[in-house]
Scaffold this active site. Sequence first.
Site, PDB file in Angstrom:
ATOM      1  CG  HIS A  87      -1.982  -0.986   1.334  1.00 38.89           C
ATOM      2  ND1 HIS A  87      -1.922  -1.950   2.534  1.00 38.89           N
ATOM      3  CD2 HIS A  87      -2.898  -1.438   0.359  1.00 38.89           C
ATOM      4  CE1 HIS A  87      -3.052  -2.817   1.931  1.00 38.89           C
ATOM      5  NE2 HIS A  87      -3.506  -2.537   1.174  1.00 38.89           N
ATOM      6  NE  ARG A 142      -2.724  -6.969  -4.417  1.00 38.96           N
ATOM      7  CZ  ARG A 142      -3.219  -7.707  -3.272  1.00 38.96           C
ATOM      8  NH1 ARG A 142      -2.899  -8.187  -2.445  1.00 38.96           N
ATOM      9  NH2 ARG A 142      -4.803  -7.941  -3.771  1.00 38.96           N
TER      10      ARG A 142
HETATM   11  N1  COA Z   1      -0.217  -3.936  -1.715  1.00 35.98           N
HETATM   12  C1  COA Z   1      -0.663  -5.013  -0.876  1.00 35.98           C
HETATM   13  N2  COA Z   1      -1.645  -5.410  -0.529  1.00 35.98           N
HETATM   14  C2  COA Z   1      -2.827  -5.074  -1.268  1.00 35.98           C
HETATM   15  C3  COA Z   1      -2.510  -3.802  -2.366  1.00 35.98           C
HETATM   16  C4  COA Z   1      -1.206  -3.355  -2.495  1.00 35.98           C
HETATM   17  N3  COA Z   1      -0.778  -2.703  -3.474  1.00 35.98           N
HETATM   18  N4  COA Z   1      -3.564  -3.650  -2.882  1.00 35.98           N
HETATM   19  C5  COA Z   1      -4.521  -4.328  -2.287  1.00 35.98           C
HETATM   20  N5  COA Z   1      -3.900  -5.073  -1.410  1.00 35.98           N
HETATM   21  C6  COA Z   1      -4.755  -6.222  -0.698  1.00 35.98           C
HETATM   22  C7  COA Z   1      -5.223  -5.621   0.811  1.00 35.98           C
HETATM   23  O1  COA Z   1      -4.145  -5.932   1.634  1.00 35.98           O
HETATM   24  C8  COA Z   1      -6.296  -6.751   0.967  1.00 35.98           C
HETATM   25  O2  COA Z   1      -5.859  -8.007   1.496  1.00 35.98           O
HETATM   26  P1  COA Z   1      -6.838  -9.048   2.073  1.00 35.98           P
HETATM   27  O3  COA Z   1      -8.054  -9.205   1.156  1.00 35.98           O
HETATM   28  O4  COA Z   1      -5.983 -10.089   2.240  1.00 35.98           O
HETATM   29  O5  COA Z   1      -7.143  -8.377   3.264  1.00 35.98           O
HETATM   30  C9  COA Z   1      -6.784  -6.985  -0.622  1.00 35.98           C
HETATM   31  O6  COA Z   1      -5.719  -6.647  -1.356  1.00 35.98           O
HETATM   32  C10 COA Z   1      -7.981  -5.976  -0.839  1.00 35.98           C
HETATM   33  O7  COA Z   1      -7.757  -4.868  -0.141  1.00 35.98           O
HETATM   34  P2  COA Z   1      -8.138  -3.174  -0.875  1.00 35.98           P
HETATM   35  O8  COA Z   1      -7.761  -3.266  -2.128  1.00 35.98           O
HETATM   36  O9  COA Z   1      -7.640  -2.373   0.237  1.00 35.98           O
HETATM   37  O10 COA Z   1      -9.441  -3.457  -0.828  1.00 35.98           O
HETATM   38  P3  COA Z   1     -10.588  -3.599   0.333  1.00 35.98           P
HETATM   39  O11 COA Z   1     -11.480  -4.914  -0.157  1.00 35.98           O
HETATM   40  O12 COA Z   1      -9.796  -3.400   1.450  1.00 35.98           O
HETATM   41  O13 COA Z   1     -11.415  -2.338   0.158  1.00 35.98           O
HETATM   42  C11 COA Z   1     -12.871  -0.783  -0.795  1.00 35.98           C
HETATM   43  C12 COA Z   1     -12.263  -2.252  -0.852  1.00 35.98           C
HETATM   44  C13 COA Z   1     -13.032  -0.062   0.909  1.00 35.98           C
HETATM   45  C14 COA Z   1     -12.160   0.247  -1.636  1.00 35.98           C
HETATM   46  C15 COA Z   1     -14.340  -0.829  -1.523  1.00 35.98           C
HETATM   47  O14 COA Z   1     -14.996  -2.002  -0.991  1.00 35.98           O
HETATM   48  C16 COA Z   1     -15.381   0.433  -1.264  1.00 35.98           C
HETATM   49  O15 COA Z   1     -14.923   1.389  -1.940  1.00 35.98           O
HETATM   50  N6  COA Z   1     -16.071   0.284  -0.085  1.00 35.98           N
HETATM   51  C17 COA Z   1     -16.988   1.464   0.054  1.00 35.98           C
HETATM   52  C18 COA Z   1     -18.384   1.148  -0.417  1.00 35.98           C
HETATM   53  C19 COA Z   1     -18.513   1.544  -1.885  1.00 35.98           C
HETATM   54  O16 COA Z   1     -18.226   2.675  -2.343  1.00 35.98           O
HETATM   55  N7  COA Z   1     -18.645   0.570  -2.539  1.00 35.98           N
HETATM   56  C20 COA Z   1     -19.040   0.594  -3.959  1.00 35.98           C
HETATM   57  C21 COA Z   1     -17.748   0.136  -4.718  1.00 35.98           C
HETATM   58  S1  COA Z   1     -18.093   0.067  -6.532  1.00 35.98           S
END
Ligand code: COA
Length: 164
Positions: free
Chosen positions: A17, A90
Amino acid sequence: MKIAVYPGTFDPITNGHIDIIDQALEIFDQIVVTVAENMWKTPLFTLEERIEMIRATVLPMQGVRVEAFEGLSVEAARRVKAVALIRGIRTATDFENEYQMTLMNRQLARDLTTVFFMTGERYSYIRSSLVKEIARFGGDVSLFVPPVVAERLKKKFARDYSGG
Ligand code: COA
């Protein structure tokens, strides 16, 4: 002033991140990291803990703010007057999910662009859940997360094992 929002659960923030934030700072003047409660996953760390760890990590970086957000990412972006949402890619699997989310967000906010950064190859295998699994069983996670996070994970699981 070009502001971008980087939304995520960050449970916890990883070096992957941070790499995305670093890259985004090359393009945008300010990055607002918006930390979601996440209604689908039960986070290991509370929202406050996650925010605290991110704040401690980005402290030396110029132009990064960290905020909690509830609701839609596009609304969080509107609130801070962001011109873009940032996401990291990724793997090809990430692409599939991100593509759907981008198109959905585009329907919700036509004026908001999603900008993708490729995670550096050194971080492409890092995932918060794997980091937590390794830490839970006493493994060393210092290569994958900032020092403050490694420390907090160690404490959290030490406490869990001792029943505290
Ligand atoms: N490096 C390392 N890990 C990464 C990464 C990176 N560059 N990018 C993503 N990840 C990992 C995270 O650690 C996480 O791992 P896990 O599944 O093991 O916990 C996974 O990838 C997903 O994380 P992330 O990309 O942060 O997504 P999220 O699911 O945590 O968040 C939101 C998603 C919050 C952005 C999304 O659900 C959202 O926008 N929610 C708000 C409601 C909304 O607007 N909904 C409509 C969406 S269209």
